[in-house]
Design a protein around this motif. Structure first.
Motif, PDB file in Angstrom:
ATOM      1  N   VAL A  65       6.388   4.378   2.151  1.00 14.51           N
ATOM      2  CA  VAL A  65       5.883   4.877   0.861  1.00 14.51           C
ATOM      3  C   VAL A  65       5.365   3.728   0.000  1.00 14.51           C
ATOM      4  N   ALA A  66       6.136   2.647  -0.066  1.00 12.66           N
ATOM      5  CA  ALA A  66       5.753   1.511  -0.908  1.00 12.66           C
ATOM      6  C   ALA A  66       4.479   0.834  -0.398  1.00 12.66           C
TER       7      ALA A  66
ATOM      8  N   ALA B 161       2.150   2.055   1.725  1.00 10.69           N
ATOM      9  CA  ALA B 161       0.995   2.951   1.680  1.00 10.69           C
ATOM     10  C   ALA B 161       0.424   3.027   0.266  1.00 10.69           C
ATOM     11  N   SER B 162       1.300   3.093  -0.720  1.00  8.64           N
ATOM     12  CA  SER B 162       0.846   3.145  -2.117  1.00  8.64           C
ATOM     13  C   SER B 162       0.081   1.881  -2.484  1.00  8.64           C
ATOM     14  N   PHE B 163       0.623   0.747  -2.070  1.00 12.18           N
ATOM     15  CA  PHE B 163      -0.045  -0.530  -2.361  1.00 12.18           C
ATOM     16  C   PHE B 163      -1.409  -0.607  -1.673  1.00 12.18           C
TER      17      PHE B 163
ATOM     18  N   ARG C 247      -3.394   1.802  -0.680  1.00 13.62           N
ATOM     19  CA  ARG C 247      -4.356   2.743  -1.258  1.00 13.62           C
ATOM     20  C   ARG C 247      -4.908   2.238  -2.589  1.00 13.62           C
ATOM     21  N   LEU C 248      -4.040   1.639  -3.383  1.00 19.29           N
ATOM     22  CA  LEU C 248      -4.419   1.260  -4.741  1.00 19.29           C
ATOM     23  C   LEU C 248      -5.137  -0.087  -4.824  1.00 19.29           C
TER      24      LEU C 248
ATOM     25  N   PRO D  23      -4.821   3.374   5.423  1.00 19.01           N
ATOM     26  CA  PRO D  23      -3.626   2.958   4.673  1.00 19.01           C
ATOM     27  C   PRO D  23      -2.320   3.560   5.177  1.00 19.01           C
ATOM     28  N   HIS D  24      -2.354   4.823   5.602  1.00 20.35           N
ATOM     29  CA  HIS D  24      -1.102   5.488   5.956  1.00 20.35           C
ATOM     30  C   HIS D  24      -0.567   5.045   7.313  1.00 20.35           C
TER      31      HIS D  24
ATOM     32  N   ALA E 163       0.552   1.465   7.040  1.00 20.56           N
ATOM     33  CA  ALA E 163       1.829   1.362   6.325  1.00 20.56           C
ATOM     34  C   ALA E 163       2.995   1.823   7.193  1.00 20.56           C
TER      35      ALA E 163
END
Length: 205
Positions: free
Chosen positions: A111-112, A114-116, A118-119, A126-127, A130
């Motif tokens: 989760v951490a 993938a969020s980084f 993507r942003l 990204p997924h 990650a």
């Protein structure tokens, strides 16, 4: 050193990827043999692969290499001086609580990361990047503690990595990870035999 070249008119690669490929193969062979020297090859291969992955916009994998370097230093110490007797850790099974912690760490890391990605990056994967990056962190930690189950983790991760690297046209690295799957299966079998020998030696008065 990272300039593109073609092998046998089929495989697009670079000299840097070739060297990283060779070092990574030696690393896994030494891991199977439980040689502490595996960690030296792990450090060198990770440093080179960080450059390769940066060029392919696999930023999760690139960042993972720096973590590999740090864990490799710790793993090197554990294999030489860890354990109760400080003569190096021995092969052991992951406990049910260890499985739970590993799964939670994998999920939180996914989760951490993938969020980084993507942003803050321009990666197009990204997924999956990650997911595999987080799983590799867990696998490397289990390997450093000589948990038998690290090989199960690597078999699953390496199978998925093959598809990712084919997508990114890193054909030599895809081949490397196909070899990793076979070598991880060999490592699992070899470590199971070593663990059985340890159990017999412990039980013998």
């Amino acid at each position: 050193m990272n300039d593109p070249l073609t092998l046998f008119s089929l495989i697009h690669t670079s000299l840097l990827e070739i060297v990283s490929f060779a070092l990574a193969l030696v690393m896994v062979i030494l891991n199977i043999r439980q040689s502490p020297w595996a960690w030296l090859f792990s450090i060198t291969s990770a440093a080179l692969y960080a450059v390769v992955f940066y060029g392919s916009k696999l930023y999760g994998d690139m960042s993972l290499q720096f973590f590999f370097i740090a864990v490799s230093l710790w793993g090197w110490y554990q294999w030489l001086f860890g354990g109760v007797s400080h003569h190096g850790v021995q092969i052991s099974h992951l406990t049910p609580k260890g499985w739970l912690y590993s799964a939670l760490a994998w999920m939180i890391g996914f989760v951490a990361i993938a969020s980084f990605l993507r942003l803050f990056t321009d990666t197009d994967v990204p997924h999956i990047d990650a997911f595999l990056t987080s799983g590799s962190l867990v696998g490397q930690l289990l390997l450093s503690r000589k948990k038998l189950e690290n090989w199960y983790v690597w078999i699953g991760i390496d199978l998925i990595y093959i598809g990712l690297y084919l997508h990114k046209e890193l054909y030599l690295t895809a081949l490397l990870f196909a070899l990793f799957v076979v070598m991880a299966a060999i490592g699992l079998h070899t470590w199971k035999k070593s663990l059985a020998s340890q159990t017999v030696e412990t039980a013998t008065p």
